[in-house]
Design a protein around this motif. Structure first.
Motif, mmCIF file in Angstrom:
data_model
loop_
_atom_site.group_PDB
_atom_site.id
_atom_site.type_symbol
_atom_site.label_atom_id
_atom_site.label_comp_id
_atom_site.label_asym_id
_atom_site.label_seq_id
_atom_site.Cartn_x
_atom_site.Cartn_y
_atom_site.Cartn_z
ATOM 1 N N MET A 21 -67.283 64.771 -35.061
ATOM 2 C CA MET A 21 -66.397 65.659 -34.359
ATOM 3 C C MET A 21 -65.831 64.984 -33.110
ATOM 4 O O MET A 21 -64.657 65.124 -32.822
ATOM 5 C CB MET A 21 -67.121 66.947 -33.978
ATOM 6 N N ALA A 22 -66.661 64.263 -32.380
ATOM 7 C CA ALA A 22 -66.190 63.609 -31.167
ATOM 8 C C ALA A 22 -65.057 62.637 -31.463
ATOM 9 O O ALA A 22 -64.096 62.544 -30.691
ATOM 10 C CB ALA A 22 -67.345 62.897 -30.467
ATOM 11 N N ALA A 23 -65.149 61.937 -32.575
ATOM 12 C CA ALA A 23 -64.087 60.993 -32.937
ATOM 13 C C ALA A 23 -62.767 61.716 -33.159
ATOM 14 O O ALA A 23 -61.708 61.217 -32.762
ATOM 15 C CB ALA A 23 -64.488 60.223 -34.188
ATOM 16 N N GLN A 24 -62.807 62.892 -33.768
ATOM 17 C CA GLN A 24 -61.588 63.654 -34.003
ATOM 18 C C GLN A 24 -60.986 64.155 -32.691
ATOM 19 O O GLN A 24 -59.769 64.173 -32.520
ATOM 20 C CB GLN A 24 -61.874 64.831 -34.946
ATOM 21 N N ILE A 25 -61.844 64.552 -31.766
ATOM 22 C CA ILE A 25 -61.373 65.011 -30.456
ATOM 23 C C ILE A 25 -60.682 63.878 -29.714
ATOM 24 O O ILE A 25 -59.586 64.049 -29.170
ATOM 25 C CB ILE A 25 -62.552 65.576 -29.633
ATOM 26 N N VAL A 26 -61.299 62.714 -29.713
ATOM 27 C CA VAL A 26 -60.706 61.560 -29.048
ATOM 28 C C VAL A 26 -59.392 61.180 -29.727
ATOM 29 O O VAL A 26 -58.400 60.866 -29.060
ATOM 30 C CB VAL A 26 -61.688 60.368 -29.033
ATOM 31 N N HIS A 27 -59.372 61.225 -31.039
ATOM 32 C CA HIS A 27 -58.149 60.918 -31.782
ATOM 33 C C HIS A 27 -57.024 61.875 -31.392
ATOM 34 O O HIS A 27 -55.896 61.458 -31.130
ATOM 35 C CB HIS A 27 -58.437 61.001 -33.286
#
Length: 88
Positions: free
Chosen positions: A1-7
């Protein structure tokens, strides 16, 4: 999930990040609600990025929205104002 937020955050900004920009991470119940939020942003002419996963097992699923930084929050407040902060 964190990767999607950063993306989503990275995709929603072009050029330099405006001074005093705040990043706020909000939550939705599911992908359907994410689509509803994206549609409301679109109808309000709020520039945003709808992030879709490109890898299995969630290939094609919408996972996050990045809203382009705005100086006047009046347009986004009615759409995003009642969403809870992630993790609360």
């Amino acid at each position: 999930m964190a990767a999607q937020i950063v993306h989503a955050a990275g995709e929603s900004v072009s050029g330099e990040v405006p001074p005093n920009t705040n990043a706020v991470v909000l939550a939705v119940e599911d992908e359907t609600e994410l689509h509803v939020v994206a549609r409301r942003l679109q109808l309000a002419s709020v520039p945003h990025i709808l992030v879709r996963e490109v890898d299995p097992p969630f290939d094609g699923q919408c996972t996050a929205i990045g809203v382009v930084p705005v100086s006047d929050r009046a347009k986004v407040r009615p759409i995003l104002g009642k969403l809870p902060l992630l993790g609360t």
